[in-house]
Design an enzyme around this catalytic site. Structure first.
Site, PDB file in Angstrom:
ATOM      1  CB  VAL A 208       1.869  -0.015   4.899  1.00  0.00           C
ATOM      2  CG1 VAL A 208       0.523  -0.497   5.419  1.00  0.00           C
ATOM      3  CG2 VAL A 208       2.549   0.863   5.935  1.00  0.00           C
TER       4      VAL A 208
ATOM      5  CG  LEU B   4      -1.888  -1.140   1.344  1.00  0.00           C
ATOM      6  CD1 LEU B   4      -2.577  -1.128   2.691  1.00  0.00           C
ATOM      7  CD2 LEU B   4      -2.914  -1.052   0.228  1.00  0.00           C
TER       8      LEU B   4
ATOM      9  CE1 TYR C 235       8.438   5.308  13.269  1.00  0.00           C
ATOM     10  CE2 TYR C 235       6.376   5.613  12.107  1.00  0.00           C
ATOM     11  CZ  TYR C 235       7.292   6.041  13.045  1.00  0.00           C
ATOM     12  OH  TYR C 235       7.060   7.189  13.738  1.00  0.00           O
ATOM     13  N   GLY C 236       8.810   1.524   7.704  1.00  0.00           N
ATOM     14  CA  GLY C 236       8.826   0.344   6.856  1.00  0.00           C
ATOM     15  C   GLY C 236       7.698   0.420   5.857  1.00  0.00           C
TER      16      GLY C 236
ATOM     17  CD  GLU D 193      -9.028  -0.342  13.036  1.00  0.00           C
ATOM     18  OE1 GLU D 193     -10.137  -0.556  12.535  1.00  0.00           O
ATOM     19  OE2 GLU D 193      -8.859   0.316  14.065  1.00  0.00           O
ATOM     20  CG  PHE D 194      -7.351  -2.685   5.119  1.00  0.00           C
ATOM     21  CD1 PHE D 194      -6.096  -2.569   4.547  1.00  0.00           C
ATOM     22  CD2 PHE D 194      -8.457  -2.313   4.375  1.00  0.00           C
ATOM     23  CE1 PHE D 194      -5.953  -2.107   3.262  1.00  0.00           C
ATOM     24  CE2 PHE D 194      -8.317  -1.846   3.090  1.00  0.00           C
ATOM     25  CZ  PHE D 194      -7.060  -1.739   2.542  1.00  0.00           C
TER      26      PHE D 194
ATOM     27  CG  ASP E 233       5.613  11.335  12.953  1.00  0.00           C
ATOM     28  OD1 ASP E 233       5.505  12.512  12.553  1.00  0.00           O
ATOM     29  OD2 ASP E 233       6.031  10.423  12.236  1.00  0.00           O
TER      30      ASP E 233
ATOM     31  CG  HIS F 234     -11.468   5.515   1.899  1.00  0.00           C
ATOM     32  ND1 HIS F 234     -11.799   5.367   0.577  1.00  0.00           N
ATOM     33  CD2 HIS F 234     -12.558   5.129   2.593  1.00  0.00           C
ATOM     34  CE1 HIS F 234     -13.026   4.921   0.482  1.00  0.00           C
ATOM     35  NE2 HIS F 234     -13.513   4.762   1.682  1.00  0.00           N
TER      36      HIS F 234
ATOM     37  CE  LYS G 226       1.457   1.274  10.204  1.00  0.00           C
ATOM     38  NZ  LYS G 226       1.400   2.263  11.268  1.00  0.00           N
TER      39      LYS G 226
END
Length: 1620
Positions: A385, A377, A382-383, A445-446, A492, A449, A400
């Site tokens: 997704v 995505l 941090y990495g 959770e996904f 952040d 949008h 992630k």
């Protein structure tokens, strides 16, 4: 993330390669380093490029470190290809942020570990290790180039060690581990290396760190323990399976030994780009391969060996050892020959479990193989997704992958522990972690949008008005207020770190990560991603962070929102920001920003932290900012204004969401809103998310209250998010899969669940087509003078999609799909579809119901913090909503009937009268065959519209759907197809298959929820929530009835609304026959709902159709079954998963289980006698039930065929008049009632059908008693499906029992019923059904053959019962083939699906029903394939169909059974039931198969079916298989890139059907043994390919083209084998 990680990893590995080919950490491996050209680390300067290749981030971060860092990181990365992927980044970071010394220290630590255990088997310990390597590599690389790998590694390691703990290094993988110079001791047979960490449990045990070298001197007698001497001089016992000889390949984390190619692909399915393993060929020992995952597919590279013993993948690079080869390819460089560097070793599957890595297994630790990564995505600090699927629950989640160097694993685990406690509707919920080995995953959770920044930028002012923006800001303030109350600092906060779900639900993300970052990471260093423009001055000056610094960031976030995502401090250089702030500069008020909001920003930007407001006060200010009205109200107004222009529903949604409970109530506007509001209150943010689309939900309520509002809602859908949703909804079929993902913020891709779709293979195609039809239909609805309804539906559709989408994907999927399909299919398609939504949501008041249900969804969502949990909750709420919806429904009866019923159809008199038949048919189709995607069905519906015959069949199908939806009312509607306008709506409702949707949701959601949070609702959201949500017994039914508001309206609707006072749904044990849950979360729930509907139908259940009630209960059951099956097919995963946990059982609780057992026993006892009854109860078996009756009647009318279900229908009709009497009727649900003739045209048929159903049980003796018997069977099934429902029914007496049975049925009875229905379908709808499963082509054939259906109908009539059973088997057939199938098959199968729910109907859902009886799993598949074949055949010859049915039935019934397809006993049972006239009902009781409920998903249909009928098995004729093969070959001719995810699932289902048919054929066919063996080999291959097809949607086009070619080859070989 994968790509990014790939890059990083590549860089890492590159670094490793250059710097540390030898040392994974960059420790040793100068030779390798030098050897690997791509060793990024190798050349400091060059390393940049390698890094760049492998790690963009690293490069940027490491800029300060410059080449050194780059190389370091590269080397680290290379070294720790997998482990160092993360570390490498940190290496870069570190280099950038830390001086090389630090890197060295860290590295040194790591290095020491490496040196100690030269070959670190699993070096990937911590992200730091990688970074260490990177840093070390950097230093080392220069050295390593020379060959001082070990030294460099050590020095680097030393530097890095400070940053990276040994623990981390232990967990980090670097290819360098492989390169560590063997040293003189390598050959020492006593030298062993630790494979895993071992914590000494006693004085005599020795603790080990992974990669540590020890000398093994002796073993104990058992050989389980060995005496180890460590380098430090310690001696102790260690488990012998924790160590491996130093010179063995086993020490390598990437070496998996002899595993198959398929096993390798399975292991890598949970990996990301660069995940790999080395394996030995099972077939040819000594032959090794590298399996590497990239962009969703796995590549296999053969490792060759030349005469000199050197190993290589490409001729250019040969190596002495496998470790060197792996290291070389773990470093990104030009022309290394692999598609991507080897970065992450796949976790080994055989890790010893005796000594867990941690003293107590973390409940949050998720097995990596349970996660199937889909696509990336995006990437972040941090990495990367990814979107992934949690296979255990079939939920879409966000994964992630953490860059190893970003934070220390220890810190991460501590932080994750904090995240686990954070539960708030506006905080992204942590679902679990994978921290056993890199890459580390954080699973959340996904959010469909994406991030708020991109959302703001893409949406623009047209879509997002000030109200929506304020609403979103309020949600963020709410989430931050929660963090503040927990003394948690985000650090952040920015638009990029907020995620958006449906209905403008916003959640704060990454709140657990900022603090996890190493302090140095958050120190501004060159190139570091330090959020300077969001950081408070004290943070910039002193690196001090507090909740007040988060408040500052919130002020900047407000500015971002007000400017639709502009970058803060435009035209100001980063370096000048602090100085300008120091001089008093603050950003000006954005254009159009209200002064109140800007004042709030300025307060947040106070220089002194103590002067800034708290988030609590900010949240309060935002909530009450405008005109003393809460922000929710303001938002609602704004949204409503928009709604009129864009979509009234949207505004209400936002209102609900914003207002929290209160707003929700307002939004709900009316009764529905109040209940909803309460739910949403608790779930405000989540609800909001759903609510926005929920706005539509609100709109439906508004519709109840105010037609204008309804209209407004329509506009909303037209414009803005709602409109998107609307369009999405219409195009849901296409985007369904994605919708599920919550990607459809607007509900665009609402959840057409691919899995669910898979059940009806053509449903996807249908969906595509449906999209247009849906749109057209929408217009049509408006044209129908049901403008309000249309709008309502639109908003509903949108809302529903969006609602289900995020929280209840399954729900959305099912609903969206069925709705979508409905729309397309039903003449009043637009209304229907939307109606379906509404039906789904509020049985009676289509518009209202759906909306309320959606509200529920949003409602639920909030309850379930985790996404998965949310879904479950949503589902729950959806049900509740429906209940509420029902209540509100009555308020605006006239309006509601319009939208509530497919009311559009009803409302639109023209449609009502003129297109009644078509509408009914469509309704039935929608109901019965809820094709997941509306598109296909829509297209088919269009075709159907042309032929009234087809249309009548459709209605029959529709009925099965309602049960899925859990709308008893819809079943009534389909039963009452007579009331043309209403029946379509009801059908739609059924079609919504809310039950299915909910079901999946519930199953997945519930399980997930249960796992993450114990929520009563969570466990069985559908049941309790549903019940709780709507006191009216059958929310859906109620909704229908209520929506109607007036009983007459209900009658119009085709099913009288259940009295509001109806007892709660069976979900509650005590409740009267509860209305079916609006959208049962699980198939079981759907079933239960249907059962409820049936019971009440029997006793005038809430269906709202007294007459319908009786039949309805049966129909409902059937419908439910189809729903379940649909649900499973649509969400194949969810249902199956649920299966193990018994959907209803988990939901209902243990008591139901007891009941279930009792029921099962009873059923078994009554087995043969009651089987038919149970079928009846299921309503699937009992065509008699309204739906069947409806279908039959309509079919009869259309085709001038006698219809058996009139009796039941009549009853239903009576029920219509006695809507208020539902409760009593429910209680009355007596077999007699069920059997009570439906005065309709073909009462005899109905009766026969009923009997047939009973007969299916083996005794056709209880026409009147069957109701109770069915109830029993249903209960038994219910026990499986819904224990609670069962208990309830039991309490209610026969009525309740019947209801419970209905619900349960579905699992058990579904089998029988399904079989019966299948038989019926086989007779008339079988064609449709089979086809339905088959493919679009088959669908077309079905349609084309629909006319032949009459012939079939005759055959069906001969099995009138079957016809009835089908609920209108013909209608099913007439439905889109998919739908038809669903209707019949689903009816049949539908019931079966209840059972089947566990099974994976997706492969061949319709057939499963027959299957179910025999053996849920295998029969189902076979049934489907058989059905598919037979249906096609059937068109040509009814007899053939009979033969097909025969397959399932005993020899006596074989001719009919053949139609069924391949369901063994189940099929037979069904067939018998179908052929009620046939006295030789199968001896096999349908009930017995109930146990197969779990098996339903089992693949071995053949075996299951075998027992059912070996004789009938032979019935699966060569011709039918060849026909199926031809169908499949036609389906494969489409260009691969044009095939959607849902279509892949359908193809897979069809292939599965073919497989099942072939298995049966092979068992019973006359084949010589050697041919049979070869044929079975072929069939096994087909089975594997059907599994691959299921995941084809996530794979790239080349893979799929290859797969399609393989499938085509297999099909040709099968046809050749059969033609021999």
């Amino acid at each position: 993330m994968g790509a990014q990680q790939g890059k990083d990893r590549g860089a890492h590995s590159g670094g490793g390669g250059s710097g540390a080919p030898v040392s994974c950490i960059g420790l040793s491996s100068s030779p390798v380093a030098s050897v690997s050209p791509h060793c990024i680390s190798s050349s400091s300067g060059v390393s940049s490029a390698p890094l760049g290749g492998g790690s963009t981030l690293r490069g940027s971060r490491i800029k300060s470190s410059s080449s050194g860092v780059a190389s370091g990181s590269g080397s680290g990365g290379g070294g720790g290809g997998s482990g160092s992927g993360l570390s490498q980044r940190s290496g870069g970071h570190k280099d950038a942020r830390c001086n090389p010394t630090v890197g060295l220290n860290i590295f040194t630590e790591h290095n020491e570990a490496l040196l100690q255990s030269r070959p670190l088997p699993h070096i990937p310990a911590g992200s730091t290790a990688a970074s260490l390597l990177a840093d070390a590599a950097e230093l080392q690389q220069h050295q390593q180039d020379s060959g001082g790998l070990g030294l460099q590694g050590s020095s680097l390691g030393g530097g890095h060690s400070s940053t990276t703990s040994v623990f981390e290094s232990a967990h980090r993988w670097t290819s360098k581990e492989n390169l560590l110079a063997p040293g003189p001791e390598e050959d020492d047979p006593q030298l062993f290396v630790a494979l895993y960490d071992f914590q000494a449990g006693g004085e005599n045990q020795l603790s080990l760190k992974k990669g540590e070298q020890v000398r093994i001197l002796s073993y104990n007698k058992s050989g389980e323990w060995c005496e180890a001497h460590s380098d430090s001089g310690n001696v102790g016992w260690v488990p012998s399976n924790y160590v491996t000889p130093l010179n063995s390949l086993e020490k390598h984390s990437w070496y998996h030994g002899p595993i198959s190619r398929n096993a390798a692909e399975y292991l890598l399915s949970s990996g990301i780009n660069g995940s790999f393993l080395v394996r030995e060929s099972e077939s040819s020992p000594g032959q090794r391969s590298i399996s590497l995952r990239y962009e969703g597919r796995v590549y296999h590279y053969r490792i060759s060996e030349d005469p000199d013993g050197k190993v290589f993948v490409t001729q250019e690079a040969k190596f002495n050892t496998l470790a060197e080869l792996v290291h070389h390819h773990s470093v990104p460089h030009e022309g290394h020959g692999l598609i991507t560097p080897l970065l992450y070793p796949a976790p080994k599957q055989n890790k010893p479990t005796v000594f867990p890595l941690s003293p107590e297994p973390d409940e949050w630790e998720i097995c990596r193989t349970d996660i199937m990564m889909k696509h990336k995505l995006g990437g972040g600090q941090y990495g990367e997704v990814y979107e992934a699927v949690w296979k255990r629950y079939g939920n879409t989640v966000a994964v992630k992958t953490l860059k190893e160097d970003t934070m220390a694993l220890k810190d991460f685990l501590e932080e994750a522990a904090i995240m686990k406690e954070m539960k708030h509707p506006n905080l992204v919920q942590l679902i679990g972690v994978c921290t056993r080995e890199p890459p580390f995953y954080i699973i959340t959770e996904f959010m469909s949008h994406g991030n708020l920044l991109d959302f703001l930028r893409s949406a623009g002012r047209e879509t997002l008005d000030a109200v929506a923006l304020l609403y979103m800001a309020t949600q963020i303030a709410s989430g931050m207020s929660y963090l503040e109350s927990r003394n948690y600092i985000h650090r952040d906060l920015a638009a990029r770190n907020c995620l958006v779900g449906d209905n403008k639900l916003v959640k704060v993300a990454d709140f657990g990560l900022a603090r996890l970052m190493r302090d140095d990471t958050y120190t501004a260093h060159a190139g570091a991603k330090f959020p300077i423009k969001w950081t408070a001055p004290e943070g910039l000056a002193y690196n001090k962070f507090s909740t007040k610094s988060d408040v500052w960031a919130f002020g900047v976030l407000l500015w971002e929102i007000a400017t639709y995502g502009m970058s803060p401090y435009p035209a100001i250089d980063l370096t000048d920001v602090y100085h300008k702030l120091d001089k008093g500069y603050r950003m000006e008020r954005p254009p159009g920003c209200p002064p109140e909001v800007y004042d709030l920003m300025r307060q947040c930007w106070q220089w002194d932290a103590t002067d800034r407001p708290t988030f609590k006060s900010i949240h309060h200010a935002l909530e009450h900012m405008f005109q003393e009205s809460s922000i929710t109200e303001a938002v609602e107004k704004q949204l409503n204004a928009n709604a009129t222009s864009a979509s009234s529903s949207a505004p209400s949604t936002s209102g609900v969401a914003t207002g929290g409970g209160a707003t929700t109530t307002t939004a709900a506007s009316g009764c529905a809103s109040s209940s909803s509001a309460t739910a949403s209150l608790s779930l405000t943010p989540q609800m909001v998310k759903k609510g926005l689309p929920g706005g539509q939900a609100l709109t439906p309520n508004a519709h109840h209250n105010d037609p204008h509002q309804q209209q407004a809602s329509t506009p909303m859908s037209e414009t803005g998010s709602t409109s998107t949703k609307l369009s999405t909804f219409s195009s849901q079929g296409k985007g369904n899969v994605q919708m599920r993902r919550t990607t459809n913020k607007q509900g665009k891709q609402a959840p057409a669940p691919p899995k669910r779709t898979s059940l009806l293979s053509s449903s996807r195609d249908s969906t595509y087509r449906e999209e247009d039809p849906a749109n057209a239909r929408c217009n049509f609805i408006d044209d129908l003078s049901t403008n309000g309804l249309a709008r309502d539906i639109n908003s509903l559709t949108q809302r529903y999609d969006s609602e289900t989408d995020p929280a209840a994907d399954p729900d959305t999927d099912a609903t969206g799909d069925s709705l979508e399909q409905s729309l397309s299919q039903v003449i009043a398609a637009p209304v229907t579809n939307k109606m379906q939504h509404s039906l789904h949501s509020g049985g009676g008041g289509g518009g209202i119901g759906p909306r309320s249900s959606q509200q529920h969804s949003s409602f639920k969502r909030p309850t379930g913090t985790p996404v998965m949990g949310n879904r479950g909750l949503e589902t729950r709420q959806s049900k509740r909503s429906q209940l509420h919806s029902q209540a509100p429904g009555p308020g605006p009866p006239s309006t509601q009937p319009h939208h509530g019923n497919n009311g559009v159809v009803t409302s639109a008199h023209p449609i009502t009268v003129g297109a009644l038949d078509v509408m009914n048919v469509k309704q039935v189709v929608n109901r019965y065959g809820t094709l997941p995607k509306g598109a296909r069905i829509g297209a088919y519906l269009d075709s159907l519209e042309d032929s009234s015959e087809a249309a009548p069949a459709l209605p029959a199908t529709a009925p099965s759907l309602p049960p899925a939806n859990g709308h008893a009312t819809p079943p009534a509607a389909r039963l009452n197809p007579k009331a043309s306008p209403i029946p379509p709506q009801q059908m739609i409702r059924s079609n919504s298959s809310g039950g299915v949707t909910m079901q999946n949701n519930a199953a997945a959601s519930l399980n997930k929820l249960q796992r993450h949070r114990t929520t009563t609702e969570g466990t069985m959201m559908t049941f309790s929530s549903f019940r709780a949500g709507g006191s009216s017994s059958s929310p859906k039914r109620s909704a229908s009835g209520v929506a109607s508001g007036v009983q007459p309206a209900l009658a119009n609707l085709e099913f009288p609304p259940p009295p509001l006072d109806l007892p709660p749904p069976p979900e509650e044990f005590e409740g009267g026959p509860p209305p079916p849950p609006p959208a049962p979360e699980s198939a079981v729930q759907a079933i239960q709902q249907h059962l409820h509907a049936q019971l009440p139908n029997n006793g005038n259940i809430s269906n709202g159709n007294g007459t319908n009630n009786n039949d309805s209960s049966h129909n409902d059951v059937s419908n439910i079954a189809p729903s379940v099956e649909e649900a499973s097919s649509r969400f194949g995963v969810s249902l199956r998963k649920r299966e193990p946990s018994t959907d209803s059982c988990s939901s209902l609780g243990s008591p139901p289980e007891d009941l279930k057992e009792k029921l099962i026993t009873e059923i078994k006892a009554a087995g043969k006698d009651t089987a038919p009854a149970s079928h009846l109860a299921n309503g699937s078996g009992i065509a008699v039930v309204d739906p069947v009756s409806l279908l039959v009647t309509e079919l009869a009318e259309s085709m001038n065929l006698p219809k058996p279900p009139p009796q039941q229908q009549q009853k239903l009709t009576n029920g219509n008049s006695t809507g208020s009497g539902f409760k009593a009727q429910l209680k009355k649900v007596e077999p007699k009632k069920m059997s009570a003739p439906m005065p309709k045209a073909e009462p005899a048929n109905t009766i026969i059908d009923f009997k047939a159903h009973l007969r299916r049980v083996d005794k056709e003796k209880e026409p009147a008693t069957p109701a109770p018997a069915p109830a029993t069977v249903a209960v038994a099934n219910n026990a499986n499906c819904n224990t609670t429902g069962t208990l309830n029914r039991k309490e209610d007496g026969s009525k309740k029992f019947s209801q419970a049975m209905q619900k349960t049925e579905i699992k058990i009875d579904v089998t029988n019923s399904n079989v019966e229905a299948d038989a019926g379908a086989a007779g008339e709808g079988d064609l449709g059904k089979r086809r339905s499963t088959g493919s679009i082509n088959s669908l077309k054939k079905l349609w084309e053959q629909q006319p032949p259906a009459p012939d079939y109908a005759t055959s069906t009539i001969l099995q009138q019962q079957p016809s009835v059973v089908n609920g209108g088997g013909t209608p099913n057939a007439q439905l889109s083939p998919k739908y038809g199938m669903k209707s019949g098959a689903i009816n049949t199968v539908g019931t079966l699906p209840a059972k089947l729910g566990n099974k994976q109907p997706p492969a061949a859902p319709p057939p499963p029903p027959p299957n179910c009886t025999t053996s849920n799993s295998s029969t189902t598949s076979i049934s489907t394939s058989s059905r598919d074949c037979t249906s096609r055949q059937q068109a040509s010859s009814t007899i053939k169909t009979s033969h097909s049915t025969q397959l399932f039935t005993d020899d006596e019934e074989q001719s009919h059974t053949e139609g069924l397809g391949s369901g063994g006993q189940g099929s037979a049972d069904m067939t018998q039931s179908l052929y009620e006239q046939k006295p030789q009902i199968q001896q096999k009781p349908a009930v017995p198969h109930k146990p197969t409920k779990l098996t339903i998903y089992a693949t071995p249909i053949a075996k299951l079916t075998e027992p059912a009928s070996s004789a009938s098995s032979t019935q699966i004729s060569r011709e039918s298989i060849l026909e199926l093969v031809g169908l499949l070959e036609g389906s494969l001719k489409h260009p691969v890139n044009a095939i959607a995810g849902s279509q892949w699932l359908q193809l897979s289902d069809k292939l599965n059907i073919l497989h099942n048919s072939c298995v049966i054929f092979a068992e019973n066919g006359a084949m010589p043994p050697h041919s049979k063996f070869q044929f079975r080999e072929l069939v096994t291959r087909v089975e594997a390919q059907s599994q691959h097809l299921r995941s084809a949607g996530s794979k790239n086009v080349q893979d799929n083209e290859r797969l399609v070619a393989e499938v085509g080859q297999s099909l040709r070989q099968i046809s050749n084998a059969l033609n021999r």
